[in-house]
Design a protein around this motif. Structure first.
Motif, mmCIF file in Angstrom:
data_model
loop_
_atom_site.group_PDB
_atom_site.id
_atom_site.type_symbol
_atom_site.label_atom_id
_atom_site.label_comp_id
_atom_site.label_asym_id
_atom_site.label_seq_id
_atom_site.Cartn_x
_atom_site.Cartn_y
_atom_site.Cartn_z
ATOM 1 N N ILE A 135 0.875 -1.182 0.000
ATOM 2 C CA ILE A 135 0.000 0.000 0.000
ATOM 3 C C ILE A 135 0.906 1.224 0.000
ATOM 4 O O ILE A 135 1.455 1.623 1.026
ATOM 5 C CB ILE A 135 -0.955 -0.002 1.208
ATOM 6 N N CYS A 136 1.048 1.793 -1.175
ATOM 7 C CA CYS A 136 2.073 2.832 -1.375
ATOM 8 C C CYS A 136 1.554 4.239 -1.131
ATOM 9 O O CYS A 136 2.312 5.212 -1.245
ATOM 10 C CB CYS A 136 2.653 2.721 -2.786
ATOM 11 N N GLY A 137 0.276 4.381 -0.814
ATOM 12 C CA GLY A 137 -0.267 5.705 -0.543
ATOM 13 C C GLY A 137 -1.737 5.625 -0.171
ATOM 14 O O GLY A 137 -2.443 4.711 -0.595
ATOM 15 N N VAL A 138 -2.173 6.571 0.645
ATOM 16 C CA VAL A 138 -3.572 6.641 1.082
ATOM 17 C C VAL A 138 -4.013 8.097 1.012
ATOM 18 O O VAL A 138 -3.314 8.991 1.507
ATOM 19 C CB VAL A 138 -3.733 6.115 2.527
ATOM 20 N N HIS A 139 -5.166 8.322 0.393
ATOM 21 C CA HIS A 139 -5.688 9.686 0.255
ATOM 22 C C HIS A 139 -7.101 9.735 0.831
ATOM 23 O O HIS A 139 -8.009 9.070 0.337
ATOM 24 C CB HIS A 139 -5.729 10.110 -1.214
ATOM 25 N N ASP A 151 -5.235 19.038 -7.332
ATOM 26 C CA ASP A 151 -5.302 17.899 -8.240
ATOM 27 C C ASP A 151 -3.923 17.557 -8.799
ATOM 28 O O ASP A 151 -3.552 16.382 -8.880
ATOM 29 C CB ASP A 151 -6.278 18.199 -9.380
ATOM 30 N N LEU A 152 -3.168 18.568 -9.159
ATOM 31 C CA LEU A 152 -1.809 18.333 -9.657
ATOM 32 C C LEU A 152 -0.941 17.678 -8.585
ATOM 33 O O LEU A 152 -0.134 16.788 -8.874
ATOM 34 C CB LEU A 152 -1.180 19.645 -10.129
ATOM 35 N N GLU A 153 -1.131 18.118 -7.345
ATOM 36 C CA GLU A 153 -0.385 17.515 -6.234
ATOM 37 C C GLU A 153 -0.781 16.049 -6.050
ATOM 38 O O GLU A 153 0.083 15.189 -5.818
ATOM 39 C CB GLU A 153 -0.645 18.291 -4.941
ATOM 40 N N ASP A 154 -2.085 15.753 -6.158
ATOM 41 C CA ASP A 154 -2.567 14.376 -6.024
ATOM 42 C C ASP A 154 -1.964 13.482 -7.104
ATOM 43 O O ASP A 154 -1.512 12.365 -6.830
ATOM 44 C CB ASP A 154 -4.092 14.327 -6.123
ATOM 45 N N ILE A 155 -1.976 13.981 -8.338
ATOM 46 C CA ILE A 155 -1.429 13.207 -9.463
ATOM 47 C C ILE A 155 0.046 12.931 -9.248
ATOM 48 O O ILE A 155 0.521 11.804 -9.450
ATOM 49 C CB ILE A 155 -1.662 13.962 -10.793
ATOM 50 N N GLU A 156 0.782 13.948 -8.805
ATOM 51 C CA GLU A 156 2.215 13.787 -8.568
ATOM 52 C C GLU A 156 2.468 12.761 -7.463
ATOM 53 O O GLU A 156 3.373 11.914 -7.584
ATOM 54 C CB GLU A 156 2.822 15.135 -8.184
ATOM 55 N N LYS A 157 1.679 12.802 -6.394
ATOM 56 C CA LYS A 157 1.851 11.852 -5.293
ATOM 57 C C LYS A 157 1.606 10.422 -5.762
ATOM 58 O O LYS A 157 2.366 9.500 -5.414
ATOM 59 C CB LYS A 157 0.902 12.200 -4.142
ATOM 60 N N ILE A 158 0.547 10.233 -6.540
ATOM 61 C CA ILE A 158 0.226 8.887 -7.016
ATOM 62 C C ILE A 158 1.318 8.376 -7.949
ATOM 63 O O ILE A 158 1.819 7.261 -7.798
ATOM 64 C CB ILE A 158 -1.144 8.870 -7.719
ATOM 65 N N SER A 161 4.604 7.593 -6.310
ATOM 66 C CA SER A 161 4.541 6.437 -5.411
ATOM 67 C C SER A 161 4.848 5.136 -6.140
ATOM 68 O O SER A 161 5.098 4.112 -5.515
ATOM 69 C CB SER A 161 3.155 6.340 -4.768
ATOM 70 N N GLY A 162 4.779 5.187 -7.478
ATOM 71 C CA GLY A 162 4.979 3.976 -8.270
ATOM 72 C C GLY A 162 3.781 3.057 -8.274
ATOM 73 O O GLY A 162 3.903 1.856 -8.585
ATOM 74 N N ALA A 163 2.616 3.573 -7.943
ATOM 75 C CA ALA A 163 1.402 2.750 -7.858
ATOM 76 C C ALA A 163 1.126 2.023 -9.169
ATOM 77 O O ALA A 163 1.201 2.615 -10.244
ATOM 78 C CB ALA A 163 0.210 3.624 -7.493
ATOM 79 N N ASN A 164 0.817 0.758 -9.045
ATOM 80 C CA ASN A 164 0.357 -0.020 -10.192
ATOM 81 C C ASN A 164 -1.157 0.070 -10.333
ATOM 82 O O ASN A 164 -1.681 0.109 -11.451
ATOM 83 C CB ASN A 164 0.748 -1.491 -10.048
ATOM 84 N N ILE A 165 -1.848 0.087 -9.195
ATOM 85 C CA ILE A 165 -3.307 0.099 -9.171
ATOM 86 C C ILE A 165 -3.776 1.154 -8.177
ATOM 87 O O ILE A 165 -3.237 1.248 -7.065
ATOM 88 C CB ILE A 165 -3.861 -1.284 -8.764
ATOM 89 N N VAL A 166 -4.756 1.952 -8.582
ATOM 90 C CA VAL A 166 -5.377 2.931 -7.693
ATOM 91 C C VAL A 166 -6.825 2.503 -7.477
ATOM 92 O O VAL A 166 -7.614 2.450 -8.426
ATOM 93 C CB VAL A 166 -5.329 4.361 -8.271
ATOM 94 N N GLY A 184 -4.679 9.291 -18.789
ATOM 95 C CA GLY A 184 -3.568 10.011 -19.397
ATOM 96 C C GLY A 184 -2.790 10.879 -18.431
ATOM 97 O O GLY A 184 -1.778 11.475 -18.804
ATOM 98 N N LYS A 185 -3.248 10.929 -17.165
ATOM 99 C CA LYS A 185 -2.555 11.730 -16.152
ATOM 100 C C LYS A 185 -1.967 10.845 -15.054
ATOM 101 O O LYS A 185 -0.849 11.067 -14.613
ATOM 102 C CB LYS A 185 -3.519 12.757 -15.533
ATOM 103 N N VAL A 186 -2.757 9.878 -14.618
ATOM 104 C CA VAL A 186 -2.309 8.930 -13.594
ATOM 105 C C VAL A 186 -1.786 7.683 -14.285
ATOM 106 O O VAL A 186 -2.508 7.051 -15.070
ATOM 107 C CB VAL A 186 -3.459 8.583 -12.628
ATOM 108 N N ASN A 187 -0.556 7.319 -13.994
ATOM 109 C CA ASN A 187 0.084 6.181 -14.658
ATOM 110 C C ASN A 187 -0.157 4.888 -13.888
ATOM 111 O O ASN A 187 0.755 4.302 -13.295
ATOM 112 C CB ASN A 187 1.589 6.437 -14.799
ATOM 113 N N ALA A 188 -1.414 4.457 -13.885
ATOM 114 C CA ALA A 188 -1.794 3.249 -13.162
ATOM 115 C C ALA A 188 -3.165 2.810 -13.650
ATOM 116 O O ALA A 188 -3.869 3.556 -14.346
ATOM 117 C CB ALA A 188 -1.828 3.518 -11.656
ATOM 118 N N ALA A 189 -3.542 1.592 -13.268
ATOM 119 C CA ALA A 189 -4.907 1.133 -13.499
ATOM 120 C C ALA A 189 -5.771 1.689 -12.380
ATOM 121 O O ALA A 189 -5.523 1.418 -11.201
ATOM 122 C CB ALA A 189 -4.958 -0.394 -13.516
#
Length: 255
Positions: A135-139, A151-158, A161-166, A184-189
């Motif tokens: 669990i690499c992050g909790v919001h 929103d930009l801060e949230d995207i950067e945090k995710i 974090s290297g998240a694979n799945i959100v 196209g902004k969050v690099n995860a499923a």
């Protein structure tokens, strides 16, 4: 990396003809590749909201994988398209399938949305039952829309974090908007799974399996939260039935 599956339009959303195994495989494979991939488990409420809320209707199909969360949605798809789908793809159950595969591959999972209490209990559940999931992050949900800067801060945090799945638990339609707008902004499923957070956290009880299989989960949930859910189930479900009858027996087309 996305695996092949066919989509079938029902009024507005385009549902995927998948089962739990295929859907979870698609999600995990996209997560491993860190593809920006959107998922929604959309039941009758979300389906009808995509009709009454034009803004949602315009973006709902930006979500790559929409699965039939409710039995009535599955019944309608089978009736129109003769798909022979044996079961719905229920968001809370799909979440468990994804967590199981994520555990096997030691993937990183980010939890986005819900209350601090629910997130804490949900995190405990994952750590206990799926110990190799990171669990690499909790919001915690703000319960309002983020500003542009937030929103930009949230995207950067995710992303950092290297998240694979959100896993996104903001409730429908807020979670569908979030997933659609972050393609196209969050690099995860990104999975909009709503009630899965509360169910697996143990803060809300799930209906017995026999009620779920027979499309009666709404009755169980209504008994638990009558004030919040009465309008959704009595009005929204009635509109769904009337729209289904109109399209199936008079227009003879699903949209």
């Amino acid at each position: 990396m996305s695996l092949p599956f066919k989509k079938y339009k029902l009024f507005v959303p385009e549902y995927a003809n998948v089962d739990y195994e295929l859907a979870s495989e698609i999600i995990v494979e996209n997560g491993i590749q860190r593809c920006s991939f959107g998922v929604s488990a959309l039941a009758v409420h979300g389906l009808m909201t995509s009709i009454t809320n034009s803004e949602l209707g315009q973006v709902i199909n930006n979500i790559d994988l929409i699965v039939p969360d409710g039995q009535p949605v599955r019944w309608a798809l089978n009736s129109f398209y003769k798909l022979g789908m044996q079961d719905r793809v229920y968001g809370p159950e799909l979440t468990l399938w994804v967590l199981k595969k994520a555990n096997e591959k030691a993937l990183k999972v980010y939890l986005y949305g819900s209350t601090e209490h629910t997130l804490s209990k949900f995190q405990e559940f994952i750590e206990r039952d799926y110990p190799d999931v990171d669990i690499c992050g909790v919001h915690i949900d703000r319960f309002r829309e983020a500003t542009t800067e937030e929103d930009l801060e949230d995207i950067e945090k995710i992303n950092s974090s290297g998240a694979n799945i959100v896993l996104v638990g903001r409730g429908c339609p807020r979670q569908e908007f979030w997933v659609a707008h972050h393609k196209g902004k969050v690099n995860a499923a990104m999975m909009a799974v709503g009630a899965a957070f509360d169910f697996h956290a143990g803060t809300v009880k799930q209906a017995p399996s026999w009620m779920q299989k027979n499309g009666l989960e709404w009755l169980y949930r209504l008994a638990q939260e009558p004030k919040r859910l009465a309008k959704r189930y009595f009005i929204t479900n009635s509109h769904f039935i009337l729209k289904f009858i109109k399209h199936r027996y008079f227009l003879r087309r699903p949209y």
